[in-house]
Motif scaffolding. Structure first.
Motif, PDB file in Angstrom:
ATOM      1  N   GLY A 120      86.791  46.340  30.808  1.00  8.64           N
ATOM      2  CA  GLY A 120      87.316  47.630  30.382  1.00  8.64           C
ATOM      3  C   GLY A 120      88.613  47.513  29.611  1.00  8.64           C
ATOM      4  N   VAL A 121      89.518  46.673  30.085  1.00 13.17           N
ATOM      5  CA  VAL A 121      90.792  46.471  29.387  1.00 13.17           C
ATOM      6  C   VAL A 121      90.556  45.927  27.980  1.00 13.17           C
ATOM      7  N   VAL A 122      89.686  44.937  27.860  1.00  4.77           N
ATOM      8  CA  VAL A 122      89.420  44.322  26.557  1.00  4.77           C
ATOM      9  C   VAL A 122      88.831  45.339  25.582  1.00  4.77           C
ATOM     10  N   LEU A 123      87.827  46.095  26.033  1.00  6.35           N
ATOM     11  CA  LEU A 123      87.135  47.017  25.127  1.00  6.35           C
ATOM     12  C   LEU A 123      88.002  48.199  24.707  1.00  6.35           C
ATOM     13  N   VAL A 124      88.945  48.591  25.512  1.00  8.89           N
ATOM     14  CA  VAL A 124      89.805  49.719  25.161  1.00  8.89           C
ATOM     15  C   VAL A 124      91.001  49.281  24.324  1.00  8.89           C
ATOM     16  N   ARG A 162      73.851  65.175  31.916  1.00 10.96           N
ATOM     17  CA  ARG A 162      73.189  64.366  30.889  1.00 10.96           C
ATOM     18  C   ARG A 162      74.097  64.201  29.676  1.00 10.96           C
ATOM     19  N   LEU A 163      74.775  65.275  29.273  1.00  8.72           N
ATOM     20  CA  LEU A 163      75.678  65.209  28.126  1.00  8.72           C
ATOM     21  C   LEU A 163      76.857  64.283  28.409  1.00  8.72           C
ATOM     22  N   LEU A 164      77.394  64.370  29.618  1.00 10.95           N
ATOM     23  CA  LEU A 164      78.513  63.507  29.991  1.00 10.95           C
ATOM     24  C   LEU A 164      78.097  62.040  29.986  1.00 10.95           C
ATOM     25  N   ALA A 165      76.939  61.760  30.531  1.00  8.74           N
ATOM     26  CA  ALA A 165      76.460  60.378  30.580  1.00  8.74           C
ATOM     27  C   ALA A 165      76.221  59.824  29.180  1.00  8.74           C
ATOM     28  N   ARG A 166      75.612  60.638  28.326  1.00 14.13           N
ATOM     29  CA  ARG A 166      75.348  60.165  26.966  1.00 14.13           C
ATOM     30  C   ARG A 166      76.642  59.999  26.175  1.00 14.13           C
ATOM     31  N   GLY A 167      77.603  60.869  26.413  1.00 12.18           N
ATOM     32  CA  GLY A 167      78.900  60.706  25.761  1.00 12.18           C
ATOM     33  C   GLY A 167      79.591  59.428  26.198  1.00 12.18           C
ATOM     34  N   THR A 216      80.453  56.293  23.793  1.00 16.61           N
ATOM     35  CA  THR A 216      81.827  55.789  23.719  1.00 16.61           C
ATOM     36  C   THR A 216      81.874  54.298  24.001  1.00 16.61           C
ATOM     37  N   ALA A 217      81.130  53.862  25.026  1.00 17.57           N
ATOM     38  CA  ALA A 217      81.099  52.441  25.357  1.00 17.57           C
ATOM     39  C   ALA A 217      80.538  51.621  24.196  1.00 17.57           C
ATOM     40  N   ALA A 218      79.458  52.138  23.581  1.00 19.14           N
ATOM     41  CA  ALA A 218      78.870  51.415  22.448  1.00 19.14           C
ATOM     42  C   ALA A 218      79.848  51.327  21.282  1.00 19.14           C
ATOM     43  N   ALA A 238      83.696  48.405  17.879  1.00 20.22           N
ATOM     44  CA  ALA A 238      85.057  48.348  17.352  1.00 20.22           C
ATOM     45  C   ALA A 238      85.749  47.059  17.755  1.00 20.22           C
ATOM     46  N   THR A 239      85.501  46.612  18.980  1.00 18.05           N
ATOM     47  CA  THR A 239      86.101  45.345  19.427  1.00 18.05           C
ATOM     48  C   THR A 239      85.576  44.183  18.604  1.00 18.05           C
ATOM     49  N   ALA A 240      84.270  44.158  18.398  1.00 13.32           N
ATOM     50  CA  ALA A 240      83.682  43.089  17.587  1.00 13.32           C
ATOM     51  C   ALA A 240      84.223  43.124  16.159  1.00 13.32           C
ATOM     52  N   ALA A 241      84.349  44.331  15.592  1.00 10.22           N
ATOM     53  CA  ALA A 241      84.875  44.451  14.228  1.00 10.22           C
ATOM     54  C   ALA A 241      86.323  43.993  14.167  1.00 10.22           C
ATOM     55  N   ALA A 242      87.120  44.372  15.143  1.00 15.14           N
ATOM     56  CA  ALA A 242      88.528  43.961  15.159  1.00 15.14           C
ATOM     57  C   ALA A 242      88.658  42.450  15.224  1.00 15.14           C
TER      58      ALA A 242
END
Length: 734
Positions: free
Chosen positions: A114-118, A409-414, A418-420, A425-429
């Motif tokens: 979580g720390v890495v991805l954020v 369902r909306l919260l889970a998909r959001g 966000t995780a994806a 973004a991490t890979a691009a950075a």
């Protein structure tokens, strides 16, 4: 079927089915349990450790040895892991190693990922300099090999031109390497039929060898990253914890179960905490005493603190179980992981002068965000995975995506989207991360230009104290001078500069002596050393000033930064220069404190405009010195092209011969902008308006009953950075 390691009496004949996987030995004695099978107050110890690290990184001057919190964590981890392994050996007669390592992964990976991805995408949004070496850092974080990858790359924990986002993960790597190897070694030790007393001796011997390696491999004045990061040289805290676990598991609890210790432990615990606090207030990361006994002493005191908890609950345990203390201790793993990246990102996003109101506001924001995010991580990420496992959590997540309740369902998909996005973004950075920081690029380019410059013989110094031009000035310094090259050359055409990165005062003395020997030192000299280590030898500085002689104008530039040695170093320079009528302090600290936005991403080196401010500070100091000695005012147009004293700087009259510094404003107020003290004479040659400088468990104890050890293992911490890097401007390098 999971591979298991069995432990049986060495004299027993093995059953044929057990020969391939069994290690035979006398079973370890069952660790004696406290109330409810737990060690009361252990989370309080974690809280004290992580708070020490936090204070050290937020303001190292307040707790220069706060990095010792890491070593408290090491002792706690060694004790807990060994206690839990001995419990499993005692209760089941075997170790299920794959299951053990899976529990470690469930405990450590969720918060870490979580720390890495954020933070990687956030760092990318703030400054590309924060992404230097981020690929290596991320690999090290996810494979628990940060310490060795950084050692192999030659990076420095103590000096850097770009702050490392995950520099604090080195200690996590040391602990996880211990978790990987120690269960195997423990089985071998127990299978060998050793007695509990012998096991304690072996653990203490291993600790002694590690501490000796640290002491021997440490060389004063050289970078200590290898010594500090090395698993071999920093293993002793973990092994001291192991020895304590062996002693507690011995029949009767060894000395720990005796009436004497049980009577005195309630006093020994607080006394050990007081001793730790004393070390944290006095030891510094640049001190030889730290590596030659200081860290070892802190580890031994930490063991005393833990040992004081082994028994019926008393006042000491109740103090460590106060709700606020226990709350911090339970979340100390997440707090430790998050605090440094948060500090680094906010420091870069909101530049402030050290110890200014803005600085304190940013630090308060960093602390609040750290606690908030760590609490959220603990509640919604760490606890579910630790309690239910990876598979169950993934299954729930998949089910939530198709939940019949629209809001859920909306919260889970959001959350999934966000995780994806964070993964992408991490890979691009990582893919676009620069190899060098802008600061490093500028240093290397300026250094190449300086190295290519030819020095010519200088005219003999004749006691001329008129305002010098570039043709009259020789500048000696470290990377601060290197990065200020363009500003100095624009302000003083023809100036001669002898500067190199990571120069300290001993290197400066050698450079001055070499230039004096070749006869190239001009009648006006400025000196700027100590950014990386302060001023450790007052006599050496005096030797340099004496060697330059009383017929030369000498400007000594003071230091700026968040390292704990900066205030003391500036006080020392003030005191020395006050004894030399031909010398003066240039208050770079005061000037740049008023305009911290002119610094580069590391928070130490001047940027383009900062280089011109630096040149102004040097020019104003020469002007002040000239006026003080000659009694003749220096016209604005005599200080160089487009020269005019910076606002608030002292390039006016009001100086008296023999004064070590020259700020009319500071002299009038009696305050030294760099130190806050009243100088004996004179003031400083800078702005009066710039005077302001600015594994933890999920519960409160260690379960030694049948509970999941995954909730009670890691204890992690960092000395911080007492580095000269930008976030390190917080202190830490440590």
């Amino acid at each position: 079927m999971a591979t298991q390691v069995e432990v049986r009496p060495s004299a027993a004949r093995p059953r044929p089915a057990d020969r391939s996987t069994a290690a035979r030995a006398t079973p370890a004695a069952r660790p004696r349990l406290g109330r409810g099978g737990r060690v009361e107050g252990l989370d309080g110890v974690r809280a004290l450790a992580v708070l020490a690290v936090l204070v050290y990184h937020l303001r190292p001057q307040s707790l220069p040895g706060g990095f010792l919190g890491v070593d408290v964590f090491f002792v706690v981890s060694g004790f807990l892991i060994t206690t839990l392994l001995l419990r499993e050996l005692t209760g089941r007669g075997r170790l299920d190693l794959p299951r053990f390592w899976l529990r470690r992964a469930r405990r450590l990976l969720p918060a870490l990922v979580g720390v890495v991805l954020v933070t990687v995408p956030l760092a990318w949004a703030v400054s590309s300099d924060l992404l230097v070496s981020i690929g290596r850092q991320t690999l090290g974080a996810l494979t628990f090999s940060s310490n060795w990858l950084e050692i192999a790359a030659g990076s420095s924990y103590f000096t850097a031109t770009a702050p490392q986002l995950f520099v604090n993960f080195w200690s996590l790597a040391v602990e996880e390497q211990f978790y990987l190897l120690w269960p195997l070694l423990l089985v071998a030790v127990v299978a060998a039929g050793t007695t509990p007393h012998r096991r304690v001796q072996l653990a203490l011997a291993a600790a002694g060898v590690s501490a000796l390696l640290m002491a021997v491999r440490y060389t004063p004045g050289e970078d200590a990253t290898r010594v500090y990061y090395g698993t071999d040289t920093h293993l002793f805290g973990l092994m001291i914890g192991v020895a304590l676990a062996f002693a507690w598991a011995a029949p009767g609890g060894s000395v720990l179960g005796g009436a004497g210790w049980q009577r005195w432990r309630h006093l020994a615990g607080p006394a050990a905490v007081a001793g730790l606090l004393g070390l944290m207030l006095t030891l510094e990361e640049s001190s030889a005493a730290t590596f030659r006994g200081g860290i070892l002493t802190a580890s031994l005191l930490s063991a005393v603190v833990v040992a004081a908890l082994l028994g019926p609950t008393g006042p000491f345990q109740r103090l460590l179980r106060l709700p606020a203390v226990e709350w911090v201790g339970q979340r100390s793993y997440g707090i430790y992981l998050w605090h440094w990246p948060v500090i680094v990102i906010l420091t870069e996003a909101i530049p402030t002068a050290h110890d200014s109101p803005g600085h304190w506001a940013v630090r308060a924001l960093a602390l609040a965000l750290t606690l908030l995010v760590a609490a959220a991580s603990f509640r919604w990420l760490e606890q579910p995975v630790r309690r239910d496992g990876f598979a169950a959590c993934l299954a729930r997540a998949r089910a939530a995506l198709a939940d019949r309740v629209p809001a859920r369902r909306l919260l889970a998909r959001g959350a999934a989207a966000t995780a994806a996005l964070l993964v992408l973004a991490t890979a691009a950075a990582i893919s676009v991360a620069p190899e060098r920081s802008q600061t490093q690029v500028q240093i290397e380019e300026a250094q190449a230009a300086l190295d290519a410059a030819q020095s010519a013989a200088a005219k003999p110094a004749t006691g001329d104290f008129s305002m010098p031009t570039g043709e009259d000035i020789t500048g000696f310094g470290d990377s601060i001078v290197v990065t200020s090259k363009d500003g100095l050359e624009q302000r003083f055409p023809g100036i001669m500069l002898d500067a190199r990165s990571i120069r300290q005062w001993p290197d400066g003395e050698a450079a001055v002596e070499a230039r004096l020997a070749e006869g190239s030192v001009r009648r006006a000299v400025f000196l700027d050393f100590g950014t990386n280590a302060g001023v450790n030898d007052e006599a050496l500085v005096r030797r340099v000033l004496d060697a330059l002689g009383e017929d030369r104008m000498i400007v000594v530039v003071n230091l700026y930064g968040g390292s704990e040695w900066v205030p003391a170093a500036n006080e020392t320079l003030e005191r020395i220069v006050a004894d030399y009528p031909n010398a003066i302090i240039a208050d770079w600290h005061g000037a740049i404190s008023a305009q911290p936005g002119l610094l580069q991403a590391d928070g130490i080196h001047p940027g383009i405009e900062g280089a011109h401010l630096y040149a102004d500070v040097v020019a104003d100091a020469f002007a002040a010195l000239s006026e003080r000695v000659t009694g003749e005012p220096v016209a604005d147009d005599d200080t160089g092209p487009d020269a005019s004293p910076s606002p608030g700087t002292a390039a006016e009259d009001g100086f008296t011969p023999g004064a070590g510094t020259g700020a009319e404003d500071a002299a009038a107020t009696g305050d030294d902008p760099a130190t806050g003290d009243a100088p004996a004479t004179g003031g400083s040659a800078a702005a009066d308006d710039a005077a302001a400088d600015g594994g933890p468990s999920a519960d409160g104890s260690a379960p030694t009953d049948g509970s999941d050890p995954a909730t009670d293992t890691a204890g992690l911490g960092d000395p911080g950075d007492a580095t000269t890097s930008g976030a390190a401007a917080t202190g830490g390098a440590g």
